[in-house]
Enzyme design. Structure first.
Site, PDB file in Angstrom:
ATOM      1  N   ASP A 238       0.873  -1.175   0.000  1.00  0.00           N
ATOM      2  CA  ASP A 238       0.000   0.000   0.000  1.00  0.00           C
ATOM      3  C   ASP A 238       0.913   1.230   0.000  1.00  0.00           C
ATOM      4  OD1 ASP A 238      -2.098   1.742   0.025  1.00  0.00           O
ATOM      5  OD2 ASP A 238      -3.103   0.870   1.738  1.00  0.00           O
TER       6      ASP A 238
HETATM    7  C1  BGC Z   1      -5.067   3.322   0.209  1.00  0.00           C
HETATM    8  C2  BGC Z   1      -5.158   2.397  -0.971  1.00  0.00           C
HETATM    9  C3  BGC Z   1      -4.965   3.168  -2.248  1.00  0.00           C
HETATM   10  C4  BGC Z   1      -3.624   3.900  -2.192  1.00  0.00           C
HETATM   11  C5  BGC Z   1      -3.320   4.725  -3.423  1.00  0.00           C
HETATM   12  C6  BGC Z   1      -3.822   4.194   0.169  1.00  0.00           C
HETATM   13  O1  BGC Z   1      -3.902   5.187   1.130  1.00  0.00           O
HETATM   14  O2  BGC Z   1      -5.093   2.585   1.409  1.00  0.00           O
HETATM   15  O3  BGC Z   1      -6.389   1.745  -0.965  1.00  0.00           O
HETATM   16  O4  BGC Z   1      -5.042   2.323  -3.347  1.00  0.00           O
HETATM   17  O5  BGC Z   1      -3.637   4.782  -1.082  1.00  0.00           O
HETATM   18  O6  BGC Z   1      -4.126   5.849  -3.484  1.00  0.00           O
END
Ligand code: BGC
Length: 790
Positions: A238
């Site tokens: 993530d």
């Molecule tokens: C989220 C993800 C997301 C990523 C990119 C993170 O903060 O948990 O679900 O895909 O950011 O935006």
């Protein structure tokens, strides 16, 4: 010598490319180039990965992972909570394909979704982005969506693996849970996706699970995902959530995102040099990144999605996910008479959640316009401020007058935008007080009122049995307004069934005892007692049960028949539409182990199917069950075991509305290992320790400070507070391209929970050596300030 044509797989080509690259290039490949792209190498293009689950969020300019800066316009489909309520895998596949087409047209190789974490608690801040409290439903629908996205050549990236069920402390919290609960609840959905939908990628969660960060968890990644499930695609972190990339590469976490700061490059280089990281593991991950890029190179090409068709699909999907909770016959609304529409959300719709999934819609329909176009004599009163949900005596008086003067009323209440967002959990489970007040006032003014609730996560509905009809509309996406009008007027049926229970009170729920837990640790002491598994096992009724939802027509159910060999069974039932309108019914198949030697939930969903029927039509609905439907995770055996004996197959219209059943007798040689039993739905210290097989860990101390300390930790010390001020400025700079008005609290929530290492990883201009020195200084460790090391 005769030539031989050798066809290489894309993976083999990728491996060949990687083998020829210098070490520095291979290291570069396992972290992103920038916020949204993989790194390029000779012969390897850079490709884009971007959000998200219910619509494309492709940022051209400034990038962020909380949905602040603008993105290109894209169709905003209903959120996962709404889509899940459709219980319609084929619809999810269609929506997935539409997402895939829009992603493809924007040259996006991987779409970061779907999100399929379980809804452990109704206040979970991202519940709107997730499907269900049940892993079978979540996994089945997510798998369908993955298949849809990938049918367009775009990779899907189901997330967040695993046990990421709250936003509070999400980047550092240690989720403590027993192995059986992990397997049966929190991993099962992912397992279904991994085994049946072959996603291009999985995204790891931010949190820890039983002490290991998900981004380098040997158990989750090496043992389970790669080992047992055989997943050989890409695993991506993530955003800003890589704890230790060297450890991650060792256990199969391939790609650190965003990665533009090249923060881990030096550490990886050193680890290869001193043998802590096998070069083969680095190469394996680099090859997976290259394979992804090569595949995209093969399929990328022009695509012009039909945005009108996608809008129409979004409208159909929103209606299909709309749940009719109660109805005394007021709905569908007749064409005659006058209609008052009360509620600001009718004109200024709330249709999606905030954070990384936030889509810039191609257009937005509102309920008021749609109803006015289709119905004569429509009046409107706002009733509350849509930004806060607050009301005033004047707004209440106007609403009462408008409601009183009309033959019928549609009252729209719900959660304002600010109430639910990624990065924080909901502060409470109620609607804003002004909305509850408004409901009372409008019901008093006119009992012929249909109340519509728009929200991503469930809300308390203390007045639920009083309106003439009650509709749970969730968040309908950009066509939610017209879809709702379709349903209210009967142009479409309310196709939804609850994919989660709505309790009478969150304090009824065992998970509530440990939500959101200690700032560093959350204990899932309720084990399997989540959602209907809790309600039905412990006889604590929900206000609205899992699976519940009414129709505008009526159905009769025939006898349940079960056929098949051993545990490979087919459950069949005839469903007849006995009403006067076309409609759909969801056949839900639950399994109950009648006499189990290990504690098991009263029933568990193991299959479902949806049938659409014209008036008078009968359909035979068949639902397959396999061995897994009867098994439980035996911790000692490390396997899914089937305990021989009687099982009841319960077939119903909700978890408590069972229409028929059959008993099957299954044989098995599996030797069941006795397990610790808890006296109540929440494990005591001793019971939890027995379930964990180790003492209940004590939460990590705040000091000494480490790379995973958060601004919240630092605030305890004076120099720490000074550093937090600097960090706030760095974060603000990252978000500065965009107006953060209205989201200051989101920014604060993000800041408070951001581990220090994330400032390095998110490109705030700080390197690990500098950060390590600062941490050493905060800890008063003068030696390491001068001679840093790891
Ligand atoms: C989220 C993800 C997301 C990523 C990119 C993170 O903060 O948990 O679900 O895909 O950011 O935006």
């Amino acid at each position: 010598m005769g030539g031989r044509i050798v066809t290489m797989t894309t993976r083999q080509r990728a491996e060949q490319i990687v083998t020829a690259l210098p070490l520095t290039d291979r290291i570069r490949l396992v972290s992103g180039r920038d916020f949204w792209h993989t790194a390029a190498a000779p012969g390897v293009p850079s490709v884009m990965l971007t959000d998200g689950p219910h619509g494309l969020r492709k940022q051209g300019g400034p990038a962020d992972h909380v949905g602040l800066a603008d993105a290109v316009p894209a169709t905003c489909f209903p959120v996962a909570a709404t889509l899940a309520s459709s219980w319609d895998a084929s619809l999810l596949e269609e929506v997935g394909a539409a997402l895939g087409r829009e992603a493809r047209a924007e040259d996006v190789a991987v779409l970061l979704g779907p999100g399929l974490n379980l809804k452990r608690h109704p206040r979970g801040g991202r519940n709107f982005e997730y499907f269900s409290e049940d892993p079978f439903l979540s996994g089945t629908l997510a798998a369908a969506m993955v298949r849809g996205i990938q049918s367009e050549g775009v990779g899907a990236c189901p997330k967040h693996f695993a046990a990421n069920n709250q936003e509070t402390g999400r980047m550092v919290i240690d989720t403590i849970l027993d192995e059986r609960t992990l397997r049966e609840l929190y991993l099962r959905g992912f397992e279904i996706v991994a085994r049946t939908a072959a996603p291009a990628a999985f995204m790891t969660a931010y949190n820890r699970v039983n002490g290991e960060f998900a981004s380098d968890s040997a158990h989750l990644l090496r043992d389970v995902l790669r080992g047992e499930w055989g997943f050989d695609g890409l695993v991506v972190s993530d955003w800003g959530g890589t704890n230790d990339h060297v450890a991650g590469l060792t256990v199969g976490m391939d790609l650190e995102m965003p990665g533009g700061s090249a923060a881990f490059d030096r550490e990886i280089g050193r680890a290869v040099a001193d043998g802590r990281l096998a070069e083969a593991n680095l190469d394996r991950s680099a090859a997976r990144v290259v394979e992804l890029a090569l595949r995209w190179q093969e399929v990328r090409g022009d695509a012009a999605p039909d945005l009108d068709a996608h809008h129409a699909l979004a409208r159909r999907a929103a209606a299909a996910g709309t749940v009719l909770l109660t109805n005394d016959g007021l709905l569908p609304l007749p064409a005659d008479g006058t209609l008052a529409v009360v509620g600001a959300f009718a004109a200024e719709p709330r249709y999606q959640g905030a954070g990384s999934s936030k889509v810039n819609p191609t257009r937005v329909d509102d309920l008021l316009t749609a109803l006015t176009a289709a119905h004569d004599g429509v009046t409107h009163a706002r009733g509350y401020d849509p930004a806060t949900g607050a009301t005033t005596p004047a707004l209440l008086a106007e609403a009462a007058a408008v409601a009183h003067a009309a033959d019928r009323v549609v009252l729209v209440v719900g959660l304002p935008d600010r109430a639910e967002s990624e990065a924080r959990d909901r502060a409470d489970w109620s609607l804003p007080a002004g909305m509850d007040q408004l409901v009372e006032v409008v019901l008093a003014a006119n009992p012929r009122t249909a109340v519509v609730v728009v929200n991503g996560g469930t809300v308390n509905l203390p007045w639920a049995d009083r309106p003439a009809a009650l509709v749970e509309a969730y968040l309908g996406g950009q066509a939610g307004g017209s879809a709702l009008a379709d349903v209210l007027l009967g142009h479409a049926e309310p196709g939804g069934r609850l994919a989660e229970s709505i309790p009478f009170a969150v304090t009824d729920l065992p998970a509530d005892r440990n939500f959101p837990g200690h700032p560093k640790q959350v204990e899932y002491r309720e084990g399997l007692n989540v959602g209907y598994r809790f309600h039905d096992t412990w006889d604590v009724p929900a206000r609205f049960a899992f699976g519940h939802g009414l129709s505008y027509t009526a159905f009769s159910w025939g006898e349940v028949e079960v056929s098949g060999e051993e545990s490979d069974l087919t459950v069949a039932v005839d469903i007849t539409n006995t009403g006067t309108r076309a409609g759909s019914e969801v056949v839900q198949v639950y399994v109950r182990d009648v006499l189990a030697r290990v504690p098991r939930p009263a029933k568990e969903l193991q299959g479902f199917a949806k049938a659409w029927l014209e008036p008078g039509e009968t359909a035979r609905v068949e639902v397959p069950l396999d061995r897994r439907a009867f098994t439980y995770w035996d911790v000692a055996a490390g396997d899914w075991l089937l305990e021989a004996g009687e099982f009841e197959v319960l077939v119903g219209a909700s978890s408590v509305d069972i229409r028929g059943s059959a008993v099957v007798l299954l044989e098995s040689d599996d030797a069941v290992t006795p397990v610790p039993v808890t006296a109540g739905p929440v494990a005591t210290d001793a019971e939890f320790a027995a379930l964990l097989g180790r003492p209940v860990p004590t939460p990590a101390p705040r000091r000494p400070f480490t790379r995973t300390s958060t601004p919240a930790d630092l605030s305890a010390s004076l120099p720490g507070r000074a550093l937090v001020a600097v960090l706030r400025r760095l974060l603000a700079r990252q978000f500065s391209a965009e107006d953060t008005e209205g989201v200051e609290d989101l920014v604060e929530a993000v800041l408070a929970g951001l581990p220090l290492r994330s400032f390095v990883l998110m490109g705030a201009g700080v390197s690990f050596p500098v950060l390590d020195r600062v941490i050493a200084a905060l800890n008063g460790d003068v030696r390491r300030v001068v001679r840093p090391g790891r």
